[in-house]
Design an enzyme around this catalytic site. Structure first.
Site, PDB file in Angstrom:
ATOM      1  N   HIS A 307       0.760  -0.978   0.177  1.00 29.70           N
ATOM      2  CA  HIS A 307      -0.221   0.128   0.286  1.00 29.70           C
ATOM      3  C   HIS A 307       0.892   1.242   0.157  1.00 29.70           C
ATOM      4  O   HIS A 307       0.587   1.995  -1.473  1.00 29.70           O
ATOM      5  CB  HIS A 307      -0.946   0.021   1.130  1.00 29.70           C
ATOM      6  CG  HIS A 307      -2.083   1.195   1.475  1.00 29.70           C
ATOM      7  ND1 HIS A 307      -2.375   1.272   0.526  1.00 29.70           N
ATOM      8  CD2 HIS A 307      -2.906   1.307   2.661  1.00 29.70           C
ATOM      9  CE1 HIS A 307      -3.201   2.948   0.858  1.00 29.70           C
ATOM     10  NE2 HIS A 307      -3.088   2.829   2.032  1.00 29.70           N
ATOM     11  N   HIS A 353      -2.497  -0.036 -11.338  1.00 29.90           N
ATOM     12  CA  HIS A 353      -3.017   0.192 -10.196  1.00 29.90           C
ATOM     13  C   HIS A 353      -3.855  -0.794  -9.631  1.00 29.90           C
ATOM     14  O   HIS A 353      -5.054  -1.746 -10.956  1.00 29.90           O
ATOM     15  CB  HIS A 353      -4.048   1.346 -10.384  1.00 29.90           C
ATOM     16  CG  HIS A 353      -4.072   1.828  -9.038  1.00 29.90           C
ATOM     17  ND1 HIS A 353      -5.766   2.019  -8.905  1.00 29.90           N
ATOM     18  CD2 HIS A 353      -3.814   3.066  -8.502  1.00 29.90           C
ATOM     19  CE1 HIS A 353      -5.891   2.440  -7.708  1.00 29.90           C
ATOM     20  NE2 HIS A 353      -5.027   3.021  -7.452  1.00 29.90           N
ATOM     21  N   ASP A 410       2.963   7.009  -7.360  1.00 28.96           N
ATOM     22  CA  ASP A 410       4.273   6.599  -6.170  1.00 28.96           C
ATOM     23  C   ASP A 410       5.654   6.340  -8.135  1.00 28.96           C
ATOM     24  O   ASP A 410       7.013   6.953  -7.330  1.00 28.96           O
ATOM     25  CB  ASP A 410       3.970   5.253  -6.557  1.00 28.96           C
ATOM     26  CG  ASP A 410       2.926   5.739  -5.031  1.00 28.96           C
ATOM     27  OD1 ASP A 410       2.894   5.957  -4.433  1.00 28.96           O
ATOM     28  OD2 ASP A 410       2.065   4.373  -5.521  1.00 28.96           O
TER      29      ASP A 410
END
EC number: 2.3.3.5
Length: 472
Positions: A307, A353, A410
């Site tokens: 996560h 994702h 990210d």
């Protein structure tokens, strides 16, 4: 330099709580416009009526449950209420119908910089309304007034081993704040269910105010030798500025970093309710645990490698790539390194994702921020991120084992922190933890205002699944 809450001889974390009277007459943004709590109070009756209308359709079907949903982490199940944001697989995130670009345009900015304020995002998430500049300035000041942490929390953080994981420290400190929970005390004394939302609101605002202080103190202890924070809270500044200042990045010379932090915190605040940190907060909160205990659970979920650790993994991988390929690398060099990663059984971090099937709009917003600043755009590490964002999707498509070959947020966030001198990758998730408080805490207030029940799904064992589906 920041305005001191007390004498500069005392460290921020060791202050005793100040009373509201201590600030009487100092609010610089008093306005006839309703504050956040009043705005929410006005919105609650209509939302409760909407819930009644939805409940009238309780026997209707929202969707089907397949074996793959039950075995696959409940992905795709419409199984919880989340008001602040909706995530579409192709369009990305929307906050009460607004895209990220809409929010960047409409939400109030800081006194310096050009990026939206995270506290304005929280206002939008909670109320569905865009606040005025004066409303946000007043709210920013309230957060600044409530930013100091109790002395016992400060001592607890000081006594932790310096190499204790930042997220462990963060979760423990947030959990311990429940010592001052207004909701817990009011519930113990007896509280009408219709009024649960009000002390929950008070706790959530108190927690939001303190998240940057806790995170900054963890950083100071772990990486800067401990002692007083570099700056105390400035009552005239916004939430992100004060966080930056407490990390040692205050002042005009650090305006770009402060603006990055505003954008980062606003973008990471909410991403629907099904992700681990949001869902964990909601789950624990559904048992009427106070906001401090609830969000502590969310932080512990965020600490999981699947996560919240992706940003640091991306940075490590990018730096490894930079060291492995020639200084004057070509696109073929990047392509070959991507394939070597995949062929070794590893994943390319920062791509794919659970929900999205298109490029992440949050990634695009951070890339736009960087592209507008030559000092970042010319950074070799960032240039490698940009190069990967163009080459990796085609490689991943050919590899054929991902449903979404596009970069997620990210891919860029950790690299941008690295550019501004924050090389302690283990700490990146703590910054994420400051941001992620926005969405789950806003929803927790609505959980109480709407009287949503304790979460209790039905479980089934593997043999039970097989018996049910065989012969279908």
């Amino acid at each position: 330099m920041a305005l001191n809450l007390t004498s500069s001889r005392r460290a921020l974390g060791s202050l005793k709580p100040l009373t509201r009277a201590a600030f009487s007459g100092v609010r610089g943004y008093a306005t006839a416009e309703p504050d956040l709590k009043a705005t929410l109070r006005e919105a609650i009756p209509a939302k409760r009526e909407l819930l009644k209308k939805v409940k009238a359709h309780s026997n209707k079907v929202l969707g089907e449950v397949k074996v793959e949903n039950t075995l696959g982490g409940m992905r795709g199940l419409k199984a919880m209420v989340w008001e602040g944001s909706v995530l579409d697989a192709n369009e990305g995130i929307r906050f009460h119908g607004r895209t990220i670009k809409d929010c960047q345009k409409e939400l109030p900015k800081g006194k310096t910089g050009t990026e939206m304020l995270p506290e304005a995002m929280f206002w939008l998430l909670l109320t569905g309304q865009v606040p005025s500049v004066n409303q946000v300035r007043t709210f920013s000041r309230e957060l600044a007034e409530k930013a100091q942490i109790p002395e016992f929390i400060s001592k607890m953080l000081d006594n932790f081993p310096k190499d204790l994981h930042p997220m462990t420290q963060f979760a423990m400190a947030v959990s311990a704040l429940n010592y001052e929970s207004k909701f817990a005390k009011a519930y113990e004394q007896g509280l009408n269910k219709a009024d649960y939302w009000e002390p929950t609101f008070d706790d959530c605002i108190s927690l939001l105010a303190k998240l940057p202080t806790i995170a900054a103190k963890i950083y100071q202890n772990a990486y800067r030798g401990g002692g007083a924070l570099p700056a105390e809270v400035d009552l005239e500044q916004d939430w992100s500025y004060n966080f930056a200042a407490m990390l040692g990045k205050g002042g005009k010379e650090n305006e770009n970093f402060q603006d990055l932090l505003r954008l980062y915190l606003a973008l990471h605040g909410d991403h629907e309710g099904g992700n681990v940190s949001a869902h964990a907060t909601h789950l624990v909160g559904s048992a009427l645990s106070d906001p401090f205990l609830s969000y502590s659970a969310g932080l512990q979920g965020l600490a999981g490698p699947l996560h919240g650790l992706a940003a640091q993994e991306v940075l490590r991988w990018i730096i490894q790539m930079k060291e492995a390929i020639p200084a004057n690398y070509t696109e073929q060099d990047v392509n070959d390194y991507l394939w070597s990663t995949l062929n070794s059984g590893r994943v390319v971090p920062g791509y794919g994702h659970a929900v999205l099937r298109k490029p992440d709009p949050r990634f695009e917003a951070l890339m736009d921020y960087a592209a507008a600043r030559p000092e970042i755009a010319n950074d070799p590490v960032f240039q490698l991120v940009e190069k990967n964002s163009r080459i990796a999707p085609e490689v991943l498509k050919k590899h054929g084992k991902t449903k979404n070959p596009y970069p997620n947020v990210d891919s860029s966030s950790g690299v941008l922190f690295h550019h501004y001198g924050f090389h302690e990758t283990l700490y990146y998730t703590a910054t994420f933890g400051v941001s992620r408080g926005l969405g789950p805490l806003a929803q927790l207030i609505w959980d109480r205002a709407l009287g949503l029940p304790i979460e209790r799904p039905k479980s089934i064992n593997l043999e039970g699944i097989l018996k049910q589906v065989e012969g279908q």
